[in-house]
Scaffold this active site. Sequence first.
Site, PDB file in Angstrom:
ATOM      1  N   ILE A  31       0.823  -1.217   0.000  1.00  0.00           N
ATOM      2  CA  ILE A  31       0.000   0.000   0.000  1.00  0.00           C
ATOM      3  C   ILE A  31       0.863   1.276   0.000  1.00  0.00           C
ATOM      4  O   ILE A  31       0.398   2.340  -0.417  1.00  0.00           O
ATOM      5  CB  ILE A  31      -0.977  -0.036   1.209  1.00  0.00           C
ATOM      6  CG1 ILE A  31      -2.208   0.792   0.961  1.00  0.00           C
ATOM      7  CG2 ILE A  31      -0.282   0.370   2.499  1.00  0.00           C
ATOM      8  CD1 ILE A  31      -3.336   0.546   1.977  1.00  0.00           C
ATOM      9  N   ASN A  84      11.784  -8.690   6.724  1.00  0.00           N
ATOM     10  CA  ASN A  84      12.100  -8.118   8.038  1.00  0.00           C
ATOM     11  C   ASN A  84      11.489  -8.960   9.161  1.00  0.00           C
ATOM     12  O   ASN A  84      10.330  -9.362   9.070  1.00  0.00           O
ATOM     13  CB  ASN A  84      11.534  -6.698   8.138  1.00  0.00           C
ATOM     14  CG  ASN A  84      12.058  -5.787   7.039  1.00  0.00           C
ATOM     15  OD1 ASN A  84      13.226  -5.865   6.671  1.00  0.00           O
ATOM     16  ND2 ASN A  84      11.200  -4.927   6.510  1.00  0.00           N
ATOM     17  N   HIS A  97       6.331 -11.977   6.016  1.00  0.00           N
ATOM     18  CA  HIS A  97       6.121 -11.626   4.611  1.00  0.00           C
ATOM     19  C   HIS A  97       7.442 -11.291   3.938  1.00  0.00           C
ATOM     20  O   HIS A  97       8.392 -10.879   4.604  1.00  0.00           O
ATOM     21  CB  HIS A  97       5.162 -10.422   4.486  1.00  0.00           C
ATOM     22  CG  HIS A  97       5.609  -9.221   5.258  1.00  0.00           C
ATOM     23  ND1 HIS A  97       5.371  -9.079   6.606  1.00  0.00           N
ATOM     24  CD2 HIS A  97       6.301  -8.104   4.893  1.00  0.00           C
ATOM     25  CE1 HIS A  97       5.876  -7.937   7.032  1.00  0.00           C
ATOM     26  NE2 HIS A  97       6.461  -7.323   6.016  1.00  0.00           N
TER      27      HIS A  97
HETATM   28  P1  AMP Z   1       7.373  -4.521   7.209  1.00  0.00           P
HETATM   29  O1  AMP Z   1       8.048  -3.262   7.600  1.00  0.00           O
HETATM   30  O2  AMP Z   1       8.346  -5.507   6.592  1.00  0.00           O
HETATM   31  O3  AMP Z   1       6.552  -5.132   8.320  1.00  0.00           O
HETATM   32  O4  AMP Z   1       6.414  -4.117   6.038  1.00  0.00           O
HETATM   33  C1  AMP Z   1       5.020  -4.058   6.135  1.00  0.00           C
HETATM   34  C2  AMP Z   1       4.508  -3.506   4.840  1.00  0.00           C
HETATM   35  O5  AMP Z   1       3.111  -3.720   4.790  1.00  0.00           O
HETATM   36  C3  AMP Z   1       4.744  -2.012   4.647  1.00  0.00           C
HETATM   37  O6  AMP Z   1       5.553  -1.797   3.490  1.00  0.00           O
HETATM   38  C4  AMP Z   1       3.342  -1.441   4.467  1.00  0.00           C
HETATM   39  O7  AMP Z   1       3.266  -0.431   3.497  1.00  0.00           O
HETATM   40  C5  AMP Z   1       2.547  -2.672   4.041  1.00  0.00           C
HETATM   41  N1  AMP Z   1       1.127  -2.640   4.349  1.00  0.00           N
HETATM   42  C6  AMP Z   1       0.546  -2.350   5.537  1.00  0.00           C
HETATM   43  N2  AMP Z   1      -0.792  -2.431   5.431  1.00  0.00           N
HETATM   44  C7  AMP Z   1      -1.062  -2.801   4.160  1.00  0.00           C
HETATM   45  C8  AMP Z   1      -2.269  -3.040   3.436  1.00  0.00           C
HETATM   46  N3  AMP Z   1      -3.478  -2.955   4.001  1.00  0.00           N
HETATM   47  N4  AMP Z   1      -2.162  -3.405   2.138  1.00  0.00           N
HETATM   48  C9  AMP Z   1      -0.955  -3.502   1.547  1.00  0.00           C
HETATM   49  N5  AMP Z   1       0.213  -3.294   2.180  1.00  0.00           N
HETATM   50  C10 AMP Z   1       0.164  -2.939   3.468  1.00  0.00           C
END
Ligand code: AMP
Length: 136
Positions: A31, A84, A97
Site C-alpha cells: 500500500i 524483516n 512476509h
Molecule cells: P514490514 O516493515 O516488513 O513489516 O512491512 C510491512 C509492509 O506492509 C509495509 O511496506 C506497508 O506499506 C505494508 N502494508 C501495511 N498495510 C497494508 C495493506 N493494508 N495493504 C498492503 N500493504 C500494506
Amino acid sequence: MADCIFCKIAKKEIPSDIVYEDKYTLGFLDIKPVSLGHTLVIPKTHAETLDKLNENTLGSLIAAVQKISKAINKISEGYNVIQNNKEVAGQVVHHAHFHIVPRKSGDGIHWERPNPKFSEKQLREIVDKIKQNLTN
Ligand code: AMP
Ligand code: ZN
C-alpha cells in the site's frame, strides 16, 4: 489471528491488489510502495516471523516469491527481495512476509549497509554461537 491485517487480507476481509494466489500464499501490492510493482508475499496462515513458519508453508512461500520475482524480472531491470523480522529489524506488520521491490537504474533507492569491523576472536565466537544454536 483476529486482529492481524495480513490475515484479514488473506481472508479477503479487506481489499488488496492481488497479483498472485495459490492455496497457501498470496501476493499483493504494498500500500506504500517503494517502487511501482512493490509486492508483498504472505503465507495465508499466521506466523509472526520467518523462523516460526513450518517447512511446508515456507516452501510454498519461497516458491511463490520466486514465481512473482520471475514476472517482476521481466518488467524491471532487477529487484530486491527483503524480509524483516521483529521491530528492531524494521518489521511493522507482525505476519511474516517477503517484499519484492522492482528496481531500475537511477531509481534513487538506497539500502543503508554499514560495514563495521570485527576482530578474528569475535568472528570465531559468532560462528560457534550460530552453529550451536542450529536446530531442526
Ligand atoms: P514490514 O516493515 O516488513 O513489516 O512491512 C510491512 C509492509 O506492509 C509495509 O511496506 C506497508 O506499506 C505494508 N502494508 C501495511 N498495510 C497494508 C495493506 N493494508 N495493504 C498492503 N500493504 C500494506
Ligand atoms: Zn496474520
